[in-house]
Each structure stands twice: as C-alpha cells, then as structure tokens.
Design a protein around this motif. Sequence first.
Motif, mmCIF file in Angstrom:
data_model
loop_
_atom_site.group_PDB
_atom_site.id
_atom_site.type_symbol
_atom_site.label_atom_id
_atom_site.label_comp_id
_atom_site.label_asym_id
_atom_site.label_seq_id
_atom_site.Cartn_x
_atom_site.Cartn_y
_atom_site.Cartn_z
ATOM 1 N N HIS A 150 49.173 24.892 107.838
ATOM 2 C CA HIS A 150 50.074 24.023 108.594
ATOM 3 C C HIS A 150 51.082 23.296 107.705
ATOM 4 N N LEU A 151 50.728 23.032 106.449
ATOM 5 C CA LEU A 151 51.586 22.225 105.579
ATOM 6 C C LEU A 151 52.443 23.060 104.633
ATOM 7 N N THR A 152 52.465 24.367 104.800
ATOM 8 C CA THR A 152 53.169 25.230 103.841
ATOM 9 C C THR A 152 54.667 24.960 103.818
ATOM 10 N N ARG A 153 55.296 24.806 104.971
ATOM 11 C CA ARG A 153 56.744 24.564 104.973
ATOM 12 C C ARG A 153 57.077 23.238 104.290
ATOM 13 N N ARG A 154 56.156 22.268 104.340
ATOM 14 C CA ARG A 154 56.424 20.956 103.744
ATOM 15 C C ARG A 154 56.086 20.935 102.257
ATOM 16 N N TYR A 155 54.947 21.572 101.874
ATOM 17 C CA TYR A 155 54.453 21.415 100.503
ATOM 18 C C TYR A 155 54.217 22.733 99.761
ATOM 19 N N GLY A 156 54.504 23.867 100.368
ATOM 20 C CA GLY A 156 54.352 25.140 99.680
ATOM 21 C C GLY A 156 53.010 25.803 99.936
ATOM 22 N N GLU A 241 59.690 19.374 107.444
ATOM 23 C CA GLU A 241 58.649 18.530 108.047
ATOM 24 C C GLU A 241 58.047 19.157 109.293
ATOM 25 N N LEU A 242 58.728 20.140 109.868
ATOM 26 C CA LEU A 242 58.249 20.774 111.096
ATOM 27 C C LEU A 242 57.781 22.185 110.795
ATOM 28 N N ASP A 360 58.027 29.860 104.681
ATOM 29 C CA ASP A 360 59.322 29.553 104.075
ATOM 30 C C ASP A 360 59.341 28.080 103.700
ATOM 31 N N GLY A 361 60.441 27.395 103.848
ATOM 32 C CA GLY A 361 60.520 25.988 103.490
ATOM 33 C C GLY A 361 60.190 25.777 102.030
ATOM 34 N N ALA A 366 59.655 27.860 94.848
ATOM 35 C CA ALA A 366 59.140 28.456 93.614
ATOM 36 C C ALA A 366 59.883 29.746 93.312
ATOM 37 N N GLY A 367 59.916 30.117 92.040
ATOM 38 C CA GLY A 367 60.556 31.358 91.646
ATOM 39 C C GLY A 367 59.752 32.571 92.054
ATOM 40 N N ALA A 368 60.430 33.697 92.212
ATOM 41 C CA ALA A 368 59.776 34.923 92.668
ATOM 42 C C ALA A 368 58.665 35.371 91.732
ATOM 43 N N ASP A 369 58.772 35.063 90.441
ATOM 44 C CA ASP A 369 57.793 35.521 89.457
ATOM 45 C C ASP A 369 56.903 34.396 88.938
ATOM 46 N N ASP A 370 56.911 33.248 89.607
ATOM 47 C CA ASP A 370 56.136 32.109 89.121
ATOM 48 C C ASP A 370 54.638 32.286 89.294
#
Length: 471
Positions: A150-156, A241-242, A360-361, A366-370
Amino acid sequence: MNTIDETTVGGLREALRGSVITPQDPGYDAARSIYNAMIDRRPAAFAPCVDVADVRAVISFARDTGTELAVRAGGHSGPGLCLVDDGLVLDLSPMRWVRVDPETDTAQVGGGSLLSDLDHATHAFGRAVPAGIVSTTGVGGLTLGGGHGHLTRRYGLTVDSLLSADVVLADGSYVTASPESHPDLFWALRGGGGNFGVVTSFTFRLHPASAVGVAVTVWPVDRTPEVLRWYREFLPAAPDELSGFFALLVVPPGPPFPEPLHGQKMCGVVWCYTGDLSDERLTEVFAVVNEPAPPAFHFTTPMPYPALQTMFDQLLPEGLQWYWRGDCFETIPDAAIDVHHKYGENIPTGLSTMHLYPVDGAAHQAGADDAAWAHRDAVWSGIIAGIDPDPANAEAIRQWCVDYWTDLHPHSMGGSYVNFIGPGESQERVRATYRGHYDRLAAVKRAYDPDNLFHANQNIPPAPDRPAHLP
C-alpha cells in the motif's frame, strides 16, 4: 542428493538448540502445513532455528551430508518452495522479533518475522515499512523478492528501505551485507530472492505512517472497461500520497459490503491515502471515484495502518487452495482491458481474484541498476490468483489462472515480480523477470553459493566461471 536417516538426524539434534521434527514426531503434519494447501510435500526433517548458531549448523549439515535443503520464513510461497520432498527444511519461524530504534528511525527484524510483527512494533512509533497487503506474509520472502504494498507509491519498494542484512552463507560464514560491506551481495539480496544465503535479520529505514485514509470502491463487473480506462490514466498522474490497487473480485459476504452485493462479480479499487485525513480532504480525494461510472458501493474511513494491513487476513486464512501467476506492466492497453473484462466475467470461485498493484511513484526514484529488482520502469505488478477452500476445485482455479495469464501475458513486460512466478514455470521466466540483471546475479551467485546449495527457490544457477571482478 542424500536422504536423512535416524543416525544423521541424531547428529543434527545434538548440534541445535532448537528441535528437529521428523515424520515420526507428533508435530510433523503441522510443521509441513503452509499457506497454500495445494502444496503437499513431505520433507524428511524440519529444523526450527532459534538463533544464528542453529542456522549455521543446519547449513553445514546440509552441505556436508549432501542433503536437499529448503528455507522457510513465513511459509507464504505460492509454489511451495519453502518445502522439499525427502529433504531438510531450515525453518526460521522461531526467529520472530523486531527491535525499533526511534533515535535512528530504523527497525531490525528477525528472519522469521511476519508483517504483523513488523507493523505492530513500528506502529507504536508512528512508523512503517512499505511491505505487502496481508499481515501473515513473511518479511523475509517478501523483502528478498523486492516487496511492494500500500505504501509503495509514497515510500518505494520494500528493498528501497533495506539498510543492511545479516546473512549466513553456503559455506557457513556469517556476514552483514550493506552498501559498505559486501555491496555485491547487498545488491543481489534486494530482489534476487533466496538464492544467496539465509538472512537472519533485516534492518530497515522507517517512514511516517500512523493512520491512513482507506477507501474501497466497487463497480459492477460489466463496467470493467470504463473503470480500467479511467484508472490507467488517473492513478499514475495522482500524487504519491494516493495509492490504489485495481481488483476483479466476487464481493465477500461481510462488512463493509451491504448484503445485496454479496456474491456479485465486481471490479474495484482498494485505496490508501497518506495525506491530510480530515473528513473534508478525504471526501475531496475520493470524489474522483464517480468519474468512470457510478460505483455500486464506496466506503471511506481513516484507520490505523496495521488495521489496513490485516483487512484481508480473515478472508484469506492459511489452508486455502492457491494457484497464481503474475507479470509486470508498463501500460494497460485496450486489448489487455478486453482480457480483464473477459476473465472478470468468468471468475470461477468466490475467492479467486486479479490484482494490479501500482509500483510507480517513489519506486521510480531509484536507479534502474540500484538493486536486483529489474522493473523500475513498471507501473503495475499484476497477480492472477485462483483461490478456493475445496481441493475439488483445484483444477478449475488452476485452469482459469493459466488461461487468463496466457491471454494477458502478450501485453506485459515479459517478466514478473519474482514472488508471483507460479508452480512449474520455466527457467526462462526467471531470466525474463531479471532482464538485464540476470547475468550479474549469476555472477554474484557464483561468488557466494558456487555449488547452488540454495536452489529451492526461483533459482539463479551460478555463472559457469567466477569473474575476476564482480560488477
């Protein structure tokens, strides 16, 4: 691989503080029970580990005796990769603990912990880690696969909050992987699954998340085309946030849904909002649900974040029949919407479902290779899940899932969130999931597990030759 006899089990018992459970012991059937009741495997022994010393002893035993080894943390593995017939299961479930450090805003989490343990401990400090949507999920398996919720768009992703991991390697050594120590291993652990060692503890960065705004919106399933066309445009453009995952479902017989909707096939969105939770603001944020079509039902309330995390626990308890497959998606083209509509109209059982989780969000920062997670350009991570309590329906839910996935896959990015790869899928699916990171992962595997001791997973075999310098 060798089998385990009473003599070798006796030696293992003497080496451990924890117990060893074999088919002769009263707790054996309980030990081999996992979340997915479609999986029926009979390991020769279980070794519940109470500490790092036990983990090291079990790994050394498996390596020295040539015994097939599987590693179990939360036991949520859809394909049942935490169990192995006639082999040894290293069970981390006794290592359930969380230590929160409010001064550094971090939490150290035992390798056998569940999301419920993590959410309970961090909520006391008004904090959370972005991870999952079902609280009975194991922290270990979810994190090693990348982790979203649930928090991925806000915090990764979950791995974007991972600061370090304590790992027992195939040779029995114990290391801490972080950006400064064993950075190649740390990179691989963040999405590469259980290929590289047994993680006995994770240290996470915490984020503000006490109460959240929760909404559930459903529309009749024949509105799927209009709703999905709106959703694919609306959510990626919405503030971080959403968040809201799209679902095809059969309305369950209970609150918050009114009785006339029970048992009806619907499409819907489960929303999570981490901004201002005043009644006025929540009303404003969720007014948009009327745009694609009038909802059949809409419910909005603020609630503690752990309450959101447990929302589906009673609906999806351990012991159901599960068959799942997944893919990542950059777009939702009209042809894919037609597929969703077709299979949403034909959901085979009351619990079977399809979810599209936004990744997303903040996850795109982060970078593609991080990290080993190879889909930084994905916008959704999808799962199709055939679910039912009755084993007699196992083939029906499996066939619906396979047919749905087969028709939808051409509209995907070709690979999946690794934890959503289903039973019996090919090695090519694993390679497709890791895309351009696969060869680098195989090189790290060669460095840390050259004999592929840890192969009861979505396996990445070691590269044939160890490179002089790992990337």
